[in-house]
Design an enzyme around this catalytic site. Structure first.
Site, PDB file in Angstrom:
ATOM      1  N   TYR A  14       0.779  -1.200   0.095  1.00  0.00           N
ATOM      2  CA  TYR A  14      -0.053   0.036  -0.015  1.00  0.00           C
ATOM      3  C   TYR A  14       0.858   1.485   0.040  1.00  0.00           C
ATOM      4  O   TYR A  14       0.411   2.346  -0.139  1.00  0.00           O
ATOM      5  CB  TYR A  14      -0.880  -0.167   1.149  1.00  0.00           C
ATOM      6  CG  TYR A  14      -1.951  -1.187   1.303  1.00  0.00           C
ATOM      7  CD1 TYR A  14      -2.959  -1.257   0.313  1.00  0.00           C
ATOM      8  CD2 TYR A  14      -1.537  -2.253   2.219  1.00  0.00           C
ATOM      9  CE1 TYR A  14      -3.835  -2.471   0.298  1.00  0.00           C
ATOM     10  CE2 TYR A  14      -2.704  -3.297   1.985  1.00  0.00           C
ATOM     11  CZ  TYR A  14      -3.498  -3.380   1.234  1.00  0.00           C
ATOM     12  OH  TYR A  14      -4.462  -4.488   1.220  1.00  0.00           O
ATOM     13  N   HIS A  19      -4.546   5.961  -0.963  1.00  0.00           N
ATOM     14  CA  HIS A  19      -5.461   5.786   0.393  1.00  0.00           C
ATOM     15  C   HIS A  19      -4.452   6.086   1.471  1.00  0.00           C
ATOM     16  O   HIS A  19      -4.769   6.106   2.578  1.00  0.00           O
ATOM     17  CB  HIS A  19      -6.020   4.477   0.364  1.00  0.00           C
ATOM     18  CG  HIS A  19      -6.990   4.422   1.042  1.00  0.00           C
ATOM     19  ND1 HIS A  19      -8.042   5.454   1.228  1.00  0.00           N
ATOM     20  CD2 HIS A  19      -8.021   3.425   1.711  1.00  0.00           C
ATOM     21  CE1 HIS A  19      -9.044   5.313   2.045  1.00  0.00           C
ATOM     22  NE2 HIS A  19      -9.309   3.865   2.264  1.00  0.00           N
ATOM     23  N   TYR A  64      -4.763  -1.113   9.604  1.00  0.00           N
ATOM     24  CA  TYR A  64      -5.584  -1.010   8.154  1.00  0.00           C
ATOM     25  C   TYR A  64      -6.481  -0.155   8.674  1.00  0.00           C
ATOM     26  O   TYR A  64      -7.077   0.027   9.764  1.00  0.00           O
ATOM     27  CB  TYR A  64      -6.026  -2.175   7.741  1.00  0.00           C
ATOM     28  CG  TYR A  64      -5.042  -3.334   7.538  1.00  0.00           C
ATOM     29  CD1 TYR A  64      -4.567  -2.960   6.021  1.00  0.00           C
ATOM     30  CD2 TYR A  64      -4.664  -4.189   8.106  1.00  0.00           C
ATOM     31  CE1 TYR A  64      -3.536  -3.905   5.603  1.00  0.00           C
ATOM     32  CE2 TYR A  64      -3.464  -5.035   7.704  1.00  0.00           C
ATOM     33  CZ  TYR A  64      -3.145  -5.043   6.494  1.00  0.00           C
ATOM     34  OH  TYR A  64      -2.316  -5.811   5.958  1.00  0.00           O
ATOM     35  N   ASN A  66      -9.750   0.713   8.061  1.00  0.00           N
ATOM     36  CA  ASN A  66     -11.198   0.488   8.636  1.00  0.00           C
ATOM     37  C   ASN A  66     -11.087   0.443  10.175  1.00  0.00           C
ATOM     38  O   ASN A  66     -12.179   0.421  10.602  1.00  0.00           O
ATOM     39  CB  ASN A  66     -11.767  -0.403   8.053  1.00  0.00           C
ATOM     40  CG  ASN A  66     -11.936  -0.515   6.584  1.00  0.00           C
ATOM     41  OD1 ASN A  66     -11.530   0.619   5.938  1.00  0.00           O
ATOM     42  ND2 ASN A  66     -12.534  -1.464   5.899  1.00  0.00           N
ATOM     43  N   ASN A 112     -14.032   5.202   5.802  1.00  0.00           N
ATOM     44  CA  ASN A 112     -13.989   4.243   6.879  1.00  0.00           C
ATOM     45  C   ASN A 112     -13.197   4.507   7.887  1.00  0.00           C
ATOM     46  O   ASN A 112     -13.372   4.038   9.273  1.00  0.00           O
ATOM     47  CB  ASN A 112     -13.916   2.902   6.179  1.00  0.00           C
ATOM     48  CG  ASN A 112     -15.122   2.485   5.401  1.00  0.00           C
ATOM     49  OD1 ASN A 112     -16.121   2.652   5.709  1.00  0.00           O
ATOM     50  ND2 ASN A 112     -14.930   1.715   4.404  1.00  0.00           N
TER      51      ASN A 112
END
Length: 185
Positions: A14, A19, A64, A66, A112
């Site tokens: 990532y 994001h 993460y 969320n 989120n």
């Protein structure tokens, strides 16, 4: 004491994706200040520093996106930091790439990570530094947020990262959200 938390997803997969704008912004700030995240606890990488005479925790949750609220709430509870002394750095698909917006509180806007922080802090009353990544044009949202910026987009983001350093310093100096919104929005 203040907490500055950049949101993102852990792992090289990532790294540098849209994001992870929160991580990239905080990394830019750390680099500008010659600092590093030297602790691993509270489900995050973090450091506690004195910046311009103020105690500051700089945090990248490793839960993460969320579940970012778990890390933010654990560290806020441990150090007894009030939600209004928390600044969350997040990506925002509802704004053009590199556009900055400060918010003092409010709903998640569908993000989120912010939903998780609202849930785990038990309030919407924490500060946000939102950086635009815009909505995708010819791809899915998931594909869009999990791809890196192209060169043209990265130039806009680099400008946003530079402005973010000033915003973070103003927040640490005790400038209230109204001042920050008037100056940077």
């Amino acid at each position: 004491m203040k907490i500055i938390a950049g949101l993102g997803n852990p792992g090289q997969k990532y790294d540098k994706t849209k994001h992870n704008t929160g991580f990239m912004t905080l990394d830019h700030y750390l680099n500008e200040k010659g600092l590093s995240l030297d602790k691993d606890k509270f489900e995050g990488h973090w450091t506690k520093q004195k910046i311009n005479g103020e105690d500051v925790i700089l945090l990248e949750p490793q839960t993460y996106m969320n579940e970012s609220g778990r890390s933010v709430s654990q560290i806020a509870n441990f150090f007894k930091v009030a939600p209004e002394d928390v600044l969350i750095i997040q990506d925002d698909m509802d704004m053009p790439i590199g556009k900055i917006r400060i918010r003092a509180n409010g709903k998640s806007g569908g993000h989120n990570g912010i939903k998780s922080i609202i849930r785990d802090l038990g309030t919407e009353k924490f500060n946000r530094l939102k950086i635009g990544i815009r909505h995708p044009k010819n791809t899915t949202v998931v594909s869009w947020v999990l791809t890196p910026f192209n060169d043209e987009q990265q130039k806009l983001m680099d400008d946003a990262f530079d402005t973010s350093v000033k915003i973070i310093d103003d927040f640490i100096a005790g400038r209230d959200s109204q001042y920050l919104m008037n100056k940077y929005n």
